[in-house]
Design a protein around this motif. Sequence first.
Motif, PDB file in Angstrom:
ATOM      1  N   GLN A   1      -2.949   1.295  50.752  1.00  0.00           N
ATOM      2  CA  GLN A   1      -2.248   1.901  51.887  1.00  0.00           C
ATOM      3  C   GLN A   1      -2.826   3.284  52.200  1.00  0.00           C
ATOM      4  O   GLN A   1      -3.112   3.616  53.353  1.00  0.00           O
TER       5      GLN A   1
ATOM      6  N   ASP B   1      -0.090   0.662  47.006  1.00  0.00           N
ATOM      7  CA  ASP B   1      -0.122   2.090  47.319  1.00  0.00           C
ATOM      8  C   ASP B   1      -1.534   2.602  47.569  1.00  0.00           C
ATOM      9  O   ASP B   1      -1.791   3.323  48.545  1.00  0.00           O
TER      10      ASP B   1
ATOM     11  N   MET C   1       6.017   1.377  43.125  1.00  0.00           N
ATOM     12  CA  MET C   1       5.064   1.430  44.231  1.00  0.00           C
ATOM     13  C   MET C   1       5.754   1.972  45.473  1.00  0.00           C
ATOM     14  O   MET C   1       6.917   1.690  45.730  1.00  0.00           O
ATOM     15  N   ARG C   2       4.996   2.731  46.265  1.00  0.00           N
ATOM     16  CA  ARG C   2       5.571   3.229  47.500  1.00  0.00           C
ATOM     17  C   ARG C   2       5.482   2.128  48.554  1.00  0.00           C
ATOM     18  O   ARG C   2       4.413   1.801  49.030  1.00  0.00           O
ATOM     19  N   ARG C   3       6.623   1.576  48.888  1.00  0.00           N
ATOM     20  CA  ARG C   3       6.612   0.505  49.892  1.00  0.00           C
ATOM     21  C   ARG C   3       7.427   0.901  51.123  1.00  0.00           C
ATOM     22  O   ARG C   3       7.789   0.051  51.908  1.00  0.00           O
TER      23      ARG C   3
END
Length: 642
Positions: free
Chosen positions: A565, A562, A1-3
Amino acid sequence: MRRNYFIIANLALALGFCGGMARAQNQTATRTPPAPAAPARAERNAPSTQQQQQPRETPAPRASGFDLTDYGVRIQPEPRLIVMMAALDAAGFDPTPTGQDPSAFRAQVRRDQAELDAGLRARLREFFERNKLKPEGGTPPTPAEQAARYVSLAYALGPAPGFEAPARTDDLPAGVLEVLDFAPLLREFYRKSGIEERLAAYLRAHRDEADRLRQPTTGMLRFVLSYLHTRPQTVVTERVPVQTPASKSGGKKKAQTVYTAREHERRFFIVPDLLAAPGATNFRVIADDYYVIFPEGADPGSTELRRAYLQYVIDPVVARFNRDIAGRREQIRQLLDERTKAGASVTPDIFTAVSRSLVIAAEARLNEAVQLAALSNETRGRLDKTKDASARAAIVKEMQSARTLVEDETVAQLADAYEQGAVLAFYFADQLRGIESSGFDISNYFADMIASFDAARESRRLTEAAEARSRALAARRERQAQRQARLSAAEEERSDVGGAAAAEHTALIKSLTEVEKMLQLKDYAGAETRLKSLLQQFQGEPRIFFALGQTASLWARDTTDDDLQVTRLNQALTHYRMAIERAPEESDRSLVCRAHESMGRILAFLDRPDEALKEFDTVIQATSCGESLKDAAREAKVKLGQ
């Protein structure tokens, strides 16, 4: 996941655009937040009680290549100060201006302390009332002055929960000694108020304020250091005597003394204080540490902060050349004695007088340089737009008159400081003109400056400056009269428009202020709900759309899913576009500029570089966008290319 999404949105919302208070700068969105403390993870893993007591600096992005800590600066809250100010609030300290509501953070603290033990609250209040400062000369002390001793006390005490007093209290300033007995009450307050459990949330709110200060503080540092052509001394070396074991020689013991070097780090702390008196900045120097206690919403480009940092930069320069200064002791003391005979209360310490003179001179020259540069740019723009010779001559004449006013004001500032003991302020201001053009590091030029001043000439400075100072004072009075006339005209206009319209405008500003505080406390859902209801009341209002864009951006920053977001970032884009479309031509165009810049950063994060470049170019090419915002857009554009 893009965190790793990290965007610090402008928490001033649209207040700067409706009240003339551009209190914050849009900050950066980048794919690589400073490790290890990404905001979302920090909320999930709250620090322990012991960890909370240690000040933690807000992470400083280094993408621009400018790390504040390299220049001695740390922007971070102080847990001891937060507890102290919360205790003061319980004691009855209230700096809220008459007729205004307390800040959202103060209101939250009061709700948290609603059930505080009544006996403890009474003892806190009794101590505070008994030790209040008395009016001097008929002038009552300001709320900031009432709190100043307690601020100093917070830094003199040890960490929670003990808040132990220092071992040597005789070294404390008299003002701190007057309130030293508040420490036992502070310990009891810490135990009984429940603030220990709430301190992590309070620290997060203060770190959000620290984030707001970072970018404009960076700009201030760059400006000061480039002007002085120097870097601050962040480490000092102290020569410490060390006793060695006695040796026998000829039947007698001889003690030998050798010296060792000990290094100390010099630090410049900017400490956000959400419970401070509005608009009042506190400055403290404790050993090698400099502290600027910064109230909520204050301007990091303010004279107070810049002057404090100048003091941090200049003090070690003065210390380095103390022998050179001591060599001119008699001449400096002669000038100080003249001020004492004139009735002024001045420091007898020649080193303090020299340091203060150089700080005042640098601040005055910086102010003058900024104003003259702005005047030059404005004049150049006007000249470019006209070819008529007589019109151009009139513009040049007007510019020369304006330049004289700026220079006269500088003279008046130096004269005011000279009368209060900065007896080399005029001399240093003259010398700094040479440094500006030569590019010499001030620390390499300082010895020559000290060796070259003429005490007889400096003693005539006030006489020489009298005419320019008189013009500056007259100009000040005229500006004050014009301000008063504008205020009266505005009041009359509001009266003509009608009380209903004025009340509606006031209600909008108040509501946006409340939303800003909700964002500081990370109540994104509540802020969005409040803004959408405002949109029903103030249909098409661009400031509300702008605030909705900021809310969605901040919410996305703290989102770990993601897809969610990305959804929130697209919502932010939509709101920013609506703000741009609905902004009338005659409005403050800075709102439009910031909306374009924010959209560019979001688009860059979403891997839509072509669209992002268009937004950045719009900011860079617009005549209505400020230089600081243009610089931010240029930097973002370069990073996007990389």
